[in-house]
Design a protein around this motif. Structure first.
Motif, PDB file in Angstrom:
ATOM      1  N   GLN A 226       0.894  -1.240   0.212  1.00  0.00           N
ATOM      2  CA  GLN A 226      -0.049   0.034   0.461  1.00  0.00           C
ATOM      3  C   GLN A 226       0.831   1.332   0.208  1.00  0.00           C
ATOM      4  OE1 GLN A 226      -2.865  -0.080  -0.522  1.00  0.00           O
ATOM      5  NE2 GLN A 226      -3.073  -2.527  -0.446  1.00  0.00           N
ATOM      6  N   LEU A 227       2.190   0.957   0.458  1.00  0.00           N
ATOM      7  CA  LEU A 227       2.849   1.779   0.211  1.00  0.00           C
ATOM      8  C   LEU A 227       3.882   2.344  -0.784  1.00  0.00           C
ATOM      9  CD1 LEU A 227       4.546   2.415   3.879  1.00  0.00           C
ATOM     10  CD2 LEU A 227       3.190   3.616   3.582  1.00  0.00           C
ATOM     11  N   GLY A 228       3.415   1.152  -2.133  1.00  0.00           N
ATOM     12  CA  GLY A 228       4.326   1.435  -2.740  1.00  0.00           C
ATOM     13  C   GLY A 228       5.632   1.114  -2.537  1.00  0.00           C
ATOM     14  N   ARG A 229       6.078   0.393  -1.995  1.00  0.00           N
ATOM     15  CA  ARG A 229       7.270   0.066  -1.951  1.00  0.00           C
ATOM     16  C   ARG A 229       7.505  -1.737  -2.053  1.00  0.00           C
ATOM     17  NH1 ARG A 229       8.972   1.512   3.993  1.00  0.00           N
ATOM     18  NH2 ARG A 229      10.012   0.165   3.727  1.00  0.00           N
ATOM     19  N   MET A 230       7.392  -1.752  -3.089  1.00  0.00           N
ATOM     20  CA  MET A 230       6.911  -3.007  -4.059  1.00  0.00           C
ATOM     21  C   MET A 230       7.898  -4.015  -3.643  1.00  0.00           C
ATOM     22  SD  MET A 230       3.720  -2.793  -5.138  1.00  0.00           S
ATOM     23  CE  MET A 230       2.674  -1.234  -4.949  1.00  0.00           C
ATOM     24  N   ASP A 231       9.044  -3.820  -3.521  1.00  0.00           N
ATOM     25  CA  ASP A 231      10.768  -4.791  -4.245  1.00  0.00           C
ATOM     26  C   ASP A 231      10.649  -5.557  -2.771  1.00  0.00           C
ATOM     27  OD1 ASP A 231      10.817  -4.353  -6.707  1.00  0.00           O
ATOM     28  OD2 ASP A 231      12.859  -2.887  -6.364  1.00  0.00           O
ATOM     29  N   GLU A 232       9.808  -4.583  -1.622  1.00  0.00           N
ATOM     30  CA  GLU A 232      10.230  -4.726  -0.217  1.00  0.00           C
ATOM     31  C   GLU A 232       9.330  -5.863   0.471  1.00  0.00           C
ATOM     32  OE1 GLU A 232      11.768  -1.967   2.701  1.00  0.00           O
ATOM     33  OE2 GLU A 232      10.860  -0.079   1.040  1.00  0.00           O
TER      34      GLU A 232
END
Length: 214
Positions: free
Chosen positions: A104-110
């Motif tokens: 949801q925060l846009g930190r897709m790799d993590e």
């Protein structure tokens, strides 16, 4: 030559018998006390295990409720912090909630790393389907459509009674732009499952049920 008196011999023999019987009775009595003590200890351990399991279940349900409330408020940073509270006693769920917040925060790799961990750490097929669905959503955002489809298919294998993964497959196929008819089949299957699910009795406290309501 000394000849033993028959009466003395009889009395001596009876004395030995009574002595042996006394020792045997004492041994049986001690064994009985030991068996009762062992039984009490085992019963106490069983009760402690049951109470501890009930405590973990209550803690887990409170944790899921807190995660869900933070998610509905849009407080994804708060959700990320709350996920840390179950790191030691529910590692698979920790990675799932953390990955969901990162998504949801846009930190897709993590998010991808966390959700892949959660899928590999759990043995509950229903939960794995949930983890695969969320991981597939991450792969969709990363435009890795073939990988997303494989991920969703694995989720369907674990739990075909939830339409989330079927819906994800339909979305991935539409994003590819070449298999619209197949996407419609998957979307209709998801719709049928959702309609059937609405008529089912609610399962309160279930991680799957919380997530299915999103």
């Amino acid at each position: 030559m000394i000849v033993a008196d028959e009466g003395d011999f009889h009395e001596h023999s009876c004395g030995k018998t009574r002595g042996a019987a006394g020792i045997g009775s004492a041994g049986i009595g001690a064994g009985g006390v030991f068996d009762r003590t062992l039984l009490i200890v085992l019963l106490a351990l069983v009760v402690l295990v049951i109470l501890y399991r009930a405590l973990l279940i209550r803690r887990f349900r409170r944790h899921v409720a807190a995660q869900h409330e933070a998610y509905l408020r849009g407080d994804y940073e708060g959700q990320l912090q709350t996920a840390e509270t179950c790191k030691t006693w529910a590692p698979a769920e920790h990675h799932y909630f953390r990955g969901r917040a990162l998504f949801q925060l846009g930190r897709m790799d993590e998010a991808e790393v966390c959700l892949a961990h959660s899928s590999n750490m759990d043995y509950d097929r229903h939960k794995i389907a949930l983890y695969k669905d969320q991981l597939g959503q991450v792969l969709l955002e990363l435009q890795r459509y073939d990988e997303a489809i494989v991920c969703f298919l694995n989720g369907v294998k674990c739990r075909s009674q939830n339409g989330n993964c079927q819906r994800g497959i339909a979305a991935a196929l539409l994003c590819q732009g070449v298999r619209a008819a197949e996407a419609l089949v998957w979307a209709n299957w998801a719709k049928e499952i959702d309609e059937a699910d609405r008529t089912a009795a609610p399962y309160v406290g279930s991680l799957q049920r919380y997530e299915a309501r999103d």
